[in-house]
Write a protein that holds these residues in place. Structure first.
Motif, PDB file in Angstrom:
ATOM      1  N   THR A   8       0.862  -1.177   0.000  1.00 24.93           N
ATOM      2  CA  THR A   8       0.000   0.000   0.000  1.00 24.93           C
ATOM      3  C   THR A   8       0.896   1.224   0.000  1.00 24.93           C
ATOM      4  O   THR A   8       1.633   1.459   0.962  1.00 24.93           O
ATOM      5  CB  THR A   8      -0.917  -0.006   1.240  1.00 24.93           C
ATOM      6  OG1 THR A   8      -1.727  -1.187   1.210  1.00 24.93           O
ATOM      7  CG2 THR A   8      -1.811   1.221   1.233  1.00 24.93           C
ATOM      8  N   ARG A  23       0.474   4.236   0.512  1.00 20.86           N
ATOM      9  CA  ARG A  23       0.309   5.209   1.593  1.00 20.86           C
ATOM     10  C   ARG A  23       1.278   4.937   2.746  1.00 20.86           C
ATOM     11  O   ARG A  23       1.724   5.865   3.423  1.00 20.86           O
ATOM     12  CB  ARG A  23      -1.132   5.167   2.103  1.00 20.86           C
ATOM     13  CG  ARG A  23      -1.452   6.136   3.223  1.00 20.86           C
ATOM     14  CD  ARG A  23      -2.921   6.022   3.626  1.00 20.86           C
ATOM     15  NE  ARG A  23      -3.262   4.687   4.068  1.00 20.86           N
ATOM     16  CZ  ARG A  23      -3.105   4.265   5.312  1.00 20.86           C
ATOM     17  NH1 ARG A  23      -2.602   5.073   6.235  1.00 20.86           N
ATOM     18  NH2 ARG A  23      -3.441   3.032   5.650  1.00 20.86           N
ATOM     19  N   THR A  24       1.626   3.673   2.915  1.00 26.04           N
ATOM     20  CA  THR A  24       2.490   3.283   4.027  1.00 26.04           C
ATOM     21  C   THR A  24       3.965   3.292   3.665  1.00 26.04           C
ATOM     22  O   THR A  24       4.807   2.941   4.501  1.00 26.04           O
ATOM     23  CB  THR A  24       2.130   1.862   4.503  1.00 26.04           C
ATOM     24  OG1 THR A  24       2.501   0.904   3.484  1.00 26.04           O
ATOM     25  CG2 THR A  24       0.649   1.724   4.793  1.00 26.04           C
ATOM     26  N   SER A  30       6.117   8.561   3.207  1.00 24.11           N
ATOM     27  CA  SER A  30       4.995   7.751   3.668  1.00 24.11           C
ATOM     28  C   SER A  30       4.102   8.559   4.611  1.00 24.11           C
ATOM     29  O   SER A  30       4.586   9.371   5.395  1.00 24.11           O
ATOM     30  CB  SER A  30       5.523   6.516   4.390  1.00 24.11           C
ATOM     31  OG  SER A  30       6.353   6.873   5.462  1.00 24.11           O
ATOM     32  N   TYR A  31       2.813   8.351   4.496  1.00 25.76           N
ATOM     33  CA  TYR A  31       1.801   8.958   5.361  1.00 25.76           C
ATOM     34  C   TYR A  31       1.739  10.482   5.285  1.00 25.76           C
ATOM     35  O   TYR A  31       0.973  11.100   6.022  1.00 25.76           O
ATOM     36  CB  TYR A  31       2.024   8.563   6.823  1.00 25.76           C
ATOM     37  CG  TYR A  31       1.902   7.081   7.077  1.00 25.76           C
ATOM     38  CD1 TYR A  31       3.033   6.308   7.316  1.00 25.76           C
ATOM     39  CD2 TYR A  31       0.662   6.450   7.082  1.00 25.76           C
ATOM     40  CE1 TYR A  31       2.927   4.947   7.549  1.00 25.76           C
ATOM     41  CE2 TYR A  31       0.547   5.088   7.312  1.00 25.76           C
ATOM     42  CZ  TYR A  31       1.682   4.350   7.543  1.00 25.76           C
ATOM     43  OH  TYR A  31       1.562   3.004   7.772  1.00 25.76           O
ATOM     44  N   ASN A  61       1.639  13.349   2.359  1.00 25.21           N
ATOM     45  CA  ASN A  61       1.723  13.814   0.966  1.00 25.21           C
ATOM     46  C   ASN A  61       2.375  15.184   0.834  1.00 25.21           C
ATOM     47  O   ASN A  61       2.718  15.597  -0.271  1.00 25.21           O
ATOM     48  CB  ASN A  61       0.330  13.850   0.342  1.00 25.21           C
ATOM     49  CG  ASN A  61      -0.173  12.461  -0.010  1.00 25.21           C
ATOM     50  OD1 ASN A  61       0.595  11.508  -0.099  1.00 25.21           O
ATOM     51  ND2 ASN A  61      -1.472  12.343  -0.218  1.00 25.21           N
ATOM     52  N   ARG A  91       0.639  11.285  -4.963  1.00 22.61           N
ATOM     53  CA  ARG A  91       0.192   9.938  -4.605  1.00 22.61           C
ATOM     54  C   ARG A  91      -1.324   9.920  -4.592  1.00 22.61           C
ATOM     55  O   ARG A  91      -1.956  10.823  -4.040  1.00 22.61           O
ATOM     56  CB  ARG A  91       0.751   9.533  -3.248  1.00 22.61           C
ATOM     57  CG  ARG A  91       0.268   8.181  -2.726  1.00 22.61           C
ATOM     58  CD  ARG A  91       1.134   7.696  -1.560  1.00 22.61           C
ATOM     59  NE  ARG A  91       1.346   8.735  -0.590  1.00 22.61           N
ATOM     60  CZ  ARG A  91       2.457   8.828   0.148  1.00 22.61           C
ATOM     61  NH1 ARG A  91       3.431   7.963   0.006  1.00 22.61           N
ATOM     62  NH2 ARG A  91       2.571   9.796   1.022  1.00 22.61           N
ATOM     63  N   ASP A  92      -1.883   8.898  -5.192  1.00 23.45           N
ATOM     64  CA  ASP A  92      -3.333   8.692  -5.192  1.00 23.45           C
ATOM     65  C   ASP A  92      -3.607   7.445  -4.355  1.00 23.45           C
ATOM     66  O   ASP A  92      -3.410   6.319  -4.815  1.00 23.45           O
ATOM     67  CB  ASP A  92      -3.841   8.511  -6.623  1.00 23.45           C
ATOM     68  CG  ASP A  92      -5.353   8.482  -6.711  1.00 23.45           C
ATOM     69  OD1 ASP A  92      -5.997   7.949  -5.776  1.00 23.45           O
ATOM     70  OD2 ASP A  92      -5.903   8.967  -7.712  1.00 23.45           O
ATOM     71  N   ASN A  93      -4.041   7.656  -3.143  1.00 24.05           N
ATOM     72  CA  ASN A  93      -4.252   6.524  -2.233  1.00 24.05           C
ATOM     73  C   ASN A  93      -5.368   5.605  -2.717  1.00 24.05           C
ATOM     74  O   ASN A  93      -5.306   4.391  -2.537  1.00 24.05           O
ATOM     75  CB  ASN A  93      -4.565   7.027  -0.835  1.00 24.05           C
ATOM     76  CG  ASN A  93      -3.367   7.686  -0.183  1.00 24.05           C
ATOM     77  OD1 ASN A  93      -2.222   7.378  -0.521  1.00 24.05           O
ATOM     78  ND2 ASN A  93      -3.617   8.603   0.739  1.00 24.05           N
ATOM     79  N   ASN A 132      -3.829   3.636  -5.428  1.00 25.24           N
ATOM     80  CA  ASN A 132      -2.556   3.052  -5.024  1.00 25.24           C
ATOM     81  C   ASN A 132      -1.491   3.255  -6.094  1.00 25.24           C
ATOM     82  O   ASN A 132      -0.794   2.319  -6.516  1.00 25.24           O
ATOM     83  CB  ASN A 132      -2.693   1.554  -4.708  1.00 25.24           C
ATOM     84  CG  ASN A 132      -1.564   1.036  -3.833  1.00 25.24           C
ATOM     85  OD1 ASN A 132      -1.067   1.750  -2.957  1.00 25.24           O
ATOM     86  ND2 ASN A 132      -1.141  -0.200  -4.064  1.00 25.24           N
TER      87      ASN A 132
END
Length: 126
Positions: free
Chosen positions: A27, A29-30, A52-53, A55, A72-74, A77
């Motif tokens: 993932t 985002r992490t 990470s975490y 943006n 980043r598009d969470n 992904n």
């Protein structure tokens, strides 16, 4: 974990191009995600990275600052690299990379990243 970069191609100087990096087994985002590039006969160099975490924590190489933007598009992904006003010297194979425990001071260091995509070729012509 597998990363896949796409979006490369042949463009003219001054054009724009967007690269995208997708991941399976991770993932985004992490993870801290970076873009690196390697021109023919040159060493791999840092381009941009997003923490990470967070943006808002993004860094860029001086050579691309003001022209490139990482995001980043969470939901999807993915991590994109928007490249504007491309120059001949931007010609390279672009790689995305991800790391789970990248400290801020190491975001520009390739050794800090655990996972790498296969690369996508960007060619800028005059």
């Amino acid at each position: 974990v597998q990363l896949q970069a796409c979006g490369g191609g042949l463009v003219q100087a001054g054009d724009s191009l967007k690269l995208s990096c997708g991941a399976s087994g991770l993932t985004f985002r992490t993870a801290t995600v970076g873009w690196f590039r390697q021109a023919p006969g040159e060493e791999r160099e840092f381009v941009a990275a997003i923490k990470s975490y967070n943006n808002n924590n993004r860094i860029y190489a001086d050579s691309v600052k003001g022209r490139f933007a990482i995001s980043r598009d969470n939901a999807k992904n993915t991590v994109d690299l928007q490249m504007n006003n491309l120059k001949l010297e931007d010609t390279a194979v672009y790689y995305c990379a991800a790391g789970r425990s990248v400290i801020d001071s190491s975001m520009s260091r390739s050794q800090a990243y655990n996972y790498w995509g296969q690369g996508t070729l960007v060619t800028v012509s005059s």
